[in-house]
Design an enzyme around this catalytic site. Structure first.
Site, PDB file in Angstrom:
ATOM      1  N   GLY A 177      40.858  38.194  27.276  1.00  0.00           N
ATOM      2  CA  GLY A 177      39.839  37.672  28.880  1.00  0.00           C
ATOM      3  C   GLY A 177      38.406  36.844  27.755  1.00  0.00           C
ATOM      4  CE1 TYR A 210      34.498  46.058  37.226  1.00  0.00           C
ATOM      5  CE2 TYR A 210      34.777  45.186  39.161  1.00  0.00           C
ATOM      6  CZ  TYR A 210      34.309  45.028  37.538  1.00  0.00           C
ATOM      7  OH  TYR A 210      34.100  43.880  37.865  1.00  0.00           O
TER       8      TYR A 210
END
Length: 253
Positions: A18, A152
């Site tokens: 990523g 989150y």
């Protein structure tokens, strides 16, 4: 632009894939020696070989950043192996796992403590650097409402606030602290690649909300991180750089 990175030493957590992997690759191409960690040992080994092939020194260790002792040991070993530290980029996240208590605990352990513990362990070495820089990785989900209440979103927002406070506290010690907040980023194996397969309508609507007509790439975020981490960004501290191709619609003065 010369980022003035050659010869610097950087530690990046979660760098087997990523955005963090793309950042490690970019820094390696700029001549930065690296310390990287991730949970996936196979992916980490592949990353290490690729980065070493770019001509830099690489120290790699498989670990879970929620393991406090393992993370502290990795940071200490990294500093010893590299001979110092100039740049810290703590990047792993438990992900957008919802609003239940377990999700809050997971995001707190990984996103918050995985970041603050790494910084605490790295601080003595960073204070010895003449170009010390810390870059936190947040998200645009932290700066405006996104897909409902989530641990989150909230804890990534806490990182932005903490980074700003740290920039004030550590500036006099010669350490800059900034944050990069990516919008939706598309890469193989990433969250949005999974959304594209499982929820194509959600994916298409999200792409349509981007003025530039596409999602961003991990390399585009990596370039933003590298700039803020580098001496070329020497007058930036306390910044939250949103890298989202215009996806968010806020107006900040």
């Amino acid at each position: 632009m010369d980022l003035q990175l050659k010869g610097k030493k950087a530690l990046i957590t979660g760098a087997s894939r990523g955005i963090a992997r793309a950042t490690a690759e970019l820094l390696a191409d700029e001549g930065v020696d690296l310390a990287i960690c991730a949970r996936n040992e196979k992916g980490l080994d592949e990353a290490q070989k690729d980065l070493e092939a770019r001509g830099v020194k690489v120290f790699a260790q498989a670990l879970d950043v929620s393991d406090a002792a393992a993370l502290q040991g990795f940071v200490t070993s990294s500093i010893d192996t590299l001979g110092g530290l100039d740049i810290l980029i703590p990047s792993p996240s438990a992900g957008n796992t919802g609003n239940k208590e377990g999700a809050w605990r997971a995001n707190f352990e990984v996103d918050i403590l995985g970041t603050t513990r790494a910084l605490d362990a790295a601080l003595p070495a960073l204070q010895e650097s003449d170009a010390a820089s810390v870059v936190f990785v947040s998200t645009t989900a932290a700066v405006e409402t996104f897909m409902g209440p989530s641990s989150y979103n909230a804890l990534k927002a806490a990182l932005i606030t903490h980074a700003n406070s740290l920039s004030q506290a550590l500036g006099r010690k010669g350490i800059r602290v900034n944050t990069v907040s990516p919008g939706p980023i598309l890469f193989e194996g990433g969250d949005w690649a999974n959304v594209e397969k499982a929820m194509p309508e959600v994916f298409e609507n999200t792409v349509a909300a981007h003025p530039l007509g596409r999602m961003g790439t991990k390399e585009e975020v990596a370039r933003a991180i590298a700039f803020l981490a580098s001496p070329a960004g020497s007058w930036c501290t306390g910044v939250n750089l949103v890298v989202d191709g215009g996806y968010t619609k806020r107006v900040n003065f």
